[in-house]
Design an enzyme around this catalytic site. Sequence first.
Site, PDB file in Angstrom:
ATOM      1  N   LYS A 145       1.238   5.353 -36.160  1.00  0.00           N
ATOM      2  CA  LYS A 145       2.577   5.535 -35.578  1.00  0.00           C
ATOM      3  C   LYS A 145       2.638   6.898 -34.887  1.00  0.00           C
ATOM      4  CE  LYS A 145       7.509   5.220 -36.854  1.00  0.00           C
ATOM      5  NZ  LYS A 145       8.472   4.973 -37.968  1.00  0.00           N
ATOM      6  N   SER A 200      11.865   1.350 -37.383  1.00  0.00           N
ATOM      7  CA  SER A 200      11.357   2.035 -36.208  1.00  0.00           C
ATOM      8  C   SER A 200       9.846   1.886 -36.020  1.00  0.00           C
ATOM      9  CB  SER A 200      11.712   3.514 -36.278  1.00  0.00           C
ATOM     10  OG  SER A 200      11.029   4.145 -37.354  1.00  0.00           O
ATOM     11  N   SER A 207      12.032   1.643 -42.187  1.00  0.00           N
ATOM     12  CA  SER A 207      11.222   1.517 -40.972  1.00  0.00           C
ATOM     13  C   SER A 207       9.799   0.999 -41.121  1.00  0.00           C
ATOM     14  CB  SER A 207      11.172   2.859 -40.244  1.00  0.00           C
ATOM     15  OG  SER A 207      12.351   3.031 -39.517  1.00  0.00           O
TER      16      SER A 207
HETATM   17  N1  GLN Z   1      16.967   2.051 -39.035  1.00  0.00           N
HETATM   18  C1  GLN Z   1      17.168   3.222 -39.816  1.00  0.00           C
HETATM   19  C2  GLN Z   1      17.620   4.346 -38.918  1.00  0.00           C
HETATM   20  O1  GLN Z   1      17.828   4.104 -37.782  1.00  0.00           O
HETATM   21  C3  GLN Z   1      15.926   3.589 -40.540  1.00  0.00           C
HETATM   22  C4  GLN Z   1      14.901   4.221 -39.699  1.00  0.00           C
HETATM   23  C5  GLN Z   1      13.704   4.686 -40.450  1.00  0.00           C
HETATM   24  O2  GLN Z   1      13.421   4.250 -41.586  1.00  0.00           O
HETATM   25  N2  GLN Z   1      12.965   5.610 -39.854  1.00  0.00           N
HETATM   26  O3  GLN Z   1      17.773   5.460 -39.321  1.00  0.00           O
END
Ligand code: GLN
Length: 446
Positions: free
Chosen positions: A52, A127, A151
């Site tokens: 990532k 994400s 995410s």
């Molecule tokens: N969807 C959540 C956010 O927008 C979690 C994102 C994540 O785990 N990095 O913060």
Amino acid sequence: TQATLDRIEKVEPNVDAFLSVTKSSALEQAEKIDQEGISESELLKGLPIGIKDNIVTKGILTTAASKILHNFNPIYDATVMERVKSTGLITVGKLNMDEFAMGGSTENSSFKQTKNAWNHTKVPGGSSGGSAAAVASGEVPLSLGSDTGGSIRQPASFNGIVGMKPTYGRVSRFGLIAFASSLDQIGPLTRNVRDNALALTAISGFDEKDGTSAKREVPDFAKYLNGDIQGMKIALPKEYLGEGIDEKVKQRILEAAETFRKLGATVEEVSLPHSKYGVAVYYIIASSEASSNLQRFDGIRYGYRTEQHDNLEEVYVKSRTEGFGEEVKRRIMLGTFSLSAGYYDAYFKKAGQVRTLILQDFQKVFETYDLIIGPTAPTVAYDLGSNIADPITMYLSDLLTIPVNLAGLPGMSIPAGFSDGLPVGLQIIGKHFDEQTMYNAAFAFE
Ligand code: GLN
């Protein structure tokens, strides 16, 4: 490695999971490993891995999918990258994501739109959408993602693969571009449970460069995998099958509960009464921490700098205005507001208190049960573009994954069938540092 690169070339035009492919360094490393040879105990040596793009990689562009880091070429490796290298894993490229990991569909990337591996008109989740789609579409057998509020698990769920968010402190965060430091964890995404267990062992362990890293033995998770869950006690929180959960998703989870019963476990309903506050608490804590963490992007030390500026103040303001995307700015404003002098007690402090109540709910259940199960996400993958203009809907869709981060617990998503041709993810939540029990249950289920 060559086969992986060929596969990437073939499917990438449809999937768009990678922000960069490190072809020549990957082939070079593979060549070296060919010469060295691989011993029987080196199960991951020579396997390709995707990373990532918020994990810092020495000499490989690391953007966190943000324009503000478009040209950031790190001079050091994240601790997980040192472990990836010493394991003999071959990094083949960096994977797309929501900018700074803020989002749930990878649509907040500044650079490209990744597609769901099963249906290219659907979101890959986020994400870590690139990390999940690359594994699910057969580009790489293994990738690393990060999980602050879901995410790793939610994109794993949307793409029908295995994703593990380890216990907070299990994996070093040194070199992970910080979003919300008290919630962030790095973890592996794979096509099966055994690969995942192998990968977690490889990247885990104490690191003095991360002040929140845990001094814990790292088990050889794969070695102790067995399909035996006889007598295991599993909890199914009623809040996880309540309002807002798609009927077909619910059905798959109830079927999974039946499967666990057939395998010899007991599954009983429990309650996590404070989990309904999870989303509210998370968006205060995560945004507050983000607003502080992102102060370092000032147009001086990293990445993008505005072209036109007459003074220092303008360098800061214009670089940040032009460099950050909409969602990132939204979080910075939310976080700065909740930390401001007049509001601190009402928001940030209160959120911390409710966070403790959420943790206590889990601890109470774990006095009696070994694991908690439920859906990973309330729905399957949705159409690209369908939710992105509505941040509140996006935020609410993380209701099942967020409490796990707030409590620092390990959580994973494994495939549990389909709904309308799209994968449904089963979430398994374990006790602190008890990833082994989760892997065993997942392995029995798989
Ligand atoms: N969807 C959540 C956010 O927008 C979690 C994102 C994540 O785990 N990095 O913060």
